[in-house]
Design a protein around this motif. Structure first.
Motif, PDB file in Angstrom:
ATOM      1  N   ARG A   1     -28.884  28.185   0.252  1.00 20.25           N
ATOM      2  CA  ARG A   1     -28.754  28.488  -1.174  1.00 20.25           C
ATOM      3  C   ARG A   1     -29.744  29.577  -1.529  1.00 20.25           C
ATOM      4  O   ARG A   1     -30.842  29.633  -0.993  1.00 20.25           O
ATOM      5  CB  ARG A   1     -29.068  27.242  -2.004  1.00 20.25           C
ATOM      6  CG  ARG A   1     -28.101  26.115  -1.828  1.00 20.25           C
ATOM      7  CD  ARG A   1     -28.557  24.895  -2.617  1.00 20.25           C
ATOM      8  NE  ARG A   1     -27.647  23.800  -2.498  1.00 20.25           N
ATOM      9  CZ  ARG A   1     -27.699  22.879  -1.543  1.00 20.25           C
ATOM     10  NH1 ARG A   1     -28.633  22.935  -0.628  1.00 20.25           N
ATOM     11  NH2 ARG A   1     -26.827  21.894  -1.516  1.00 20.25           N
ATOM     12  N   CYS A   2     -29.375  30.416  -2.438  1.00 16.94           N
ATOM     13  CA  CYS A   2     -30.268  31.448  -2.945  1.00 16.94           C
ATOM     14  C   CYS A   2     -31.137  30.804  -4.021  1.00 16.94           C
ATOM     15  O   CYS A   2     -30.623  30.202  -4.963  1.00 16.94           O
ATOM     16  CB  CYS A   2     -29.457  32.598  -3.520  1.00 16.94           C
ATOM     17  SG  CYS A   2     -30.460  33.974  -4.103  1.00 16.94           S
TER      18      CYS A   2
ATOM     19  N   ASN B   1     -25.972  34.130  -5.693  1.00 24.89           N
ATOM     20  CA  ASN B   1     -26.114  34.685  -4.343  1.00 24.89           C
ATOM     21  C   ASN B   1     -26.502  36.153  -4.319  1.00 24.89           C
ATOM     22  O   ASN B   1     -27.201  36.595  -3.409  1.00 24.89           O
ATOM     23  CB  ASN B   1     -24.834  34.470  -3.535  1.00 24.89           C
ATOM     24  CG  ASN B   1     -24.713  33.058  -3.029  1.00 24.89           C
ATOM     25  OD1 ASN B   1     -25.707  32.360  -2.870  1.00 24.89           O
ATOM     26  ND2 ASN B   1     -23.492  32.620  -2.789  1.00 24.89           N
ATOM     27  N   TYR B   2     -26.081  36.934  -5.315  1.00 25.90           N
ATOM     28  CA  TYR B   2     -26.429  38.354  -5.285  1.00 25.90           C
ATOM     29  C   TYR B   2     -27.934  38.586  -5.423  1.00 25.90           C
ATOM     30  O   TYR B   2     -28.428  39.660  -5.100  1.00 25.90           O
ATOM     31  CB  TYR B   2     -25.650  39.150  -6.348  1.00 25.90           C
ATOM     32  CG  TYR B   2     -25.955  38.784  -7.781  1.00 25.90           C
ATOM     33  CD1 TYR B   2     -27.079  39.289  -8.439  1.00 25.90           C
ATOM     34  CD2 TYR B   2     -25.102  37.956  -8.496  1.00 25.90           C
ATOM     35  CE1 TYR B   2     -27.351  38.955  -9.754  1.00 25.90           C
ATOM     36  CE2 TYR B   2     -25.364  37.619  -9.813  1.00 25.90           C
ATOM     37  CZ  TYR B   2     -26.492  38.126 -10.431  1.00 25.90           C
ATOM     38  OH  TYR B   2     -26.761  37.805 -11.733  1.00 25.90           O
TER      39      TYR B   2
ATOM     40  N   CYS C   1     -30.073  37.319  -3.581  1.00 24.33           N
ATOM     41  CA  CYS C   1     -30.638  37.232  -2.225  1.00 24.33           C
ATOM     42  C   CYS C   1     -30.140  38.358  -1.320  1.00 24.33           C
ATOM     43  O   CYS C   1     -30.215  38.250  -0.100  1.00 24.33           O
ATOM     44  CB  CYS C   1     -30.295  35.879  -1.595  1.00 24.33           C
ATOM     45  SG  CYS C   1     -31.285  34.525  -2.248  1.00 24.33           S
ATOM     46  N   ASP C   2     -29.642  39.424  -1.895  1.00 21.22           N
ATOM     47  CA  ASP C   2     -29.207  40.567  -1.086  1.00 21.22           C
ATOM     48  C   ASP C   2     -30.372  41.085  -0.250  1.00 21.22           C
ATOM     49  O   ASP C   2     -31.533  40.999  -0.658  1.00 21.22           O
ATOM     50  CB  ASP C   2     -28.673  41.701  -1.973  1.00 21.22           C
ATOM     51  CG  ASP C   2     -27.322  41.353  -2.577  1.00 21.22           C
ATOM     52  OD1 ASP C   2     -26.669  40.415  -2.089  1.00 21.22           O
ATOM     53  OD2 ASP C   2     -26.929  42.024  -3.541  1.00 21.22           O
TER      54      ASP C   2
ATOM     55  N   TYR D   1     -33.339  32.870   0.645  1.00 21.65           N
ATOM     56  CA  TYR D   1     -32.496  31.751   1.052  1.00 21.65           C
ATOM     57  C   TYR D   1     -33.322  30.520   1.388  1.00 21.65           C
ATOM     58  O   TYR D   1     -34.385  30.605   1.993  1.00 21.65           O
ATOM     59  CB  TYR D   1     -31.616  32.135   2.229  1.00 21.65           C
ATOM     60  CG  TYR D   1     -30.454  33.001   1.822  1.00 21.65           C
ATOM     61  CD1 TYR D   1     -29.455  32.508   0.984  1.00 21.65           C
ATOM     62  CD2 TYR D   1     -30.356  34.314   2.247  1.00 21.65           C
ATOM     63  CE1 TYR D   1     -28.394  33.300   0.591  1.00 21.65           C
ATOM     64  CE2 TYR D   1     -29.287  35.109   1.864  1.00 21.65           C
ATOM     65  CZ  TYR D   1     -28.313  34.590   1.032  1.00 21.65           C
ATOM     66  OH  TYR D   1     -27.264  35.376   0.649  1.00 21.65           O
TER      67      TYR D   1
END
Length: 92
Positions: free
Chosen positions: A33-34, A45-46, A48-49, A58
């Motif tokens: 998970r971010c 989620n974006y 954690c790019d 993460y």
């Protein structure tokens, strides 16, 4: 004689099923998970790019409660899927 052959085939096939389950469960990826690395709040989620400009990182394994994660680790290698024949470890 055919009864004996049927029983041994059943045992062999059952053993193969257990072996297959053990192999697939040990090779599975842990949940990720971010999250915000300080507050452990779940982020989109974006965040954690991998471009280095995002605020999230993460978090592997564990669970989510009230929008925060616990019981896992930021280190993917420290989290293994527990399954038949697997050595489980965890950390936080």
């Amino acid at each position: 004689m055919s009864r004996r052959r049927l029983r041994s085939s059943t045992v062999v096939l059952g053993g193969m099923g257990v072996l297959a389950a053990a192999i697939t469960s040990c090779g599975s990826e842990p949940d990720k998970r971010c999250v915000d690395p300080i507050t452990r709040e779940v982020l989109p989620n974006y965040e954690c790019d991998d471009d280095g400009t995002r605020s999230g990182t993460y978090y592997y394994g564990g669970g989510k409660s009230g929008g925060k994660v616990s019981g896992g680790s930021f280190d993917k290698a420290a989290v293994e899927r527990g399954g038949f024949g697997c050595s489980g470890s965890g950390g936080g």
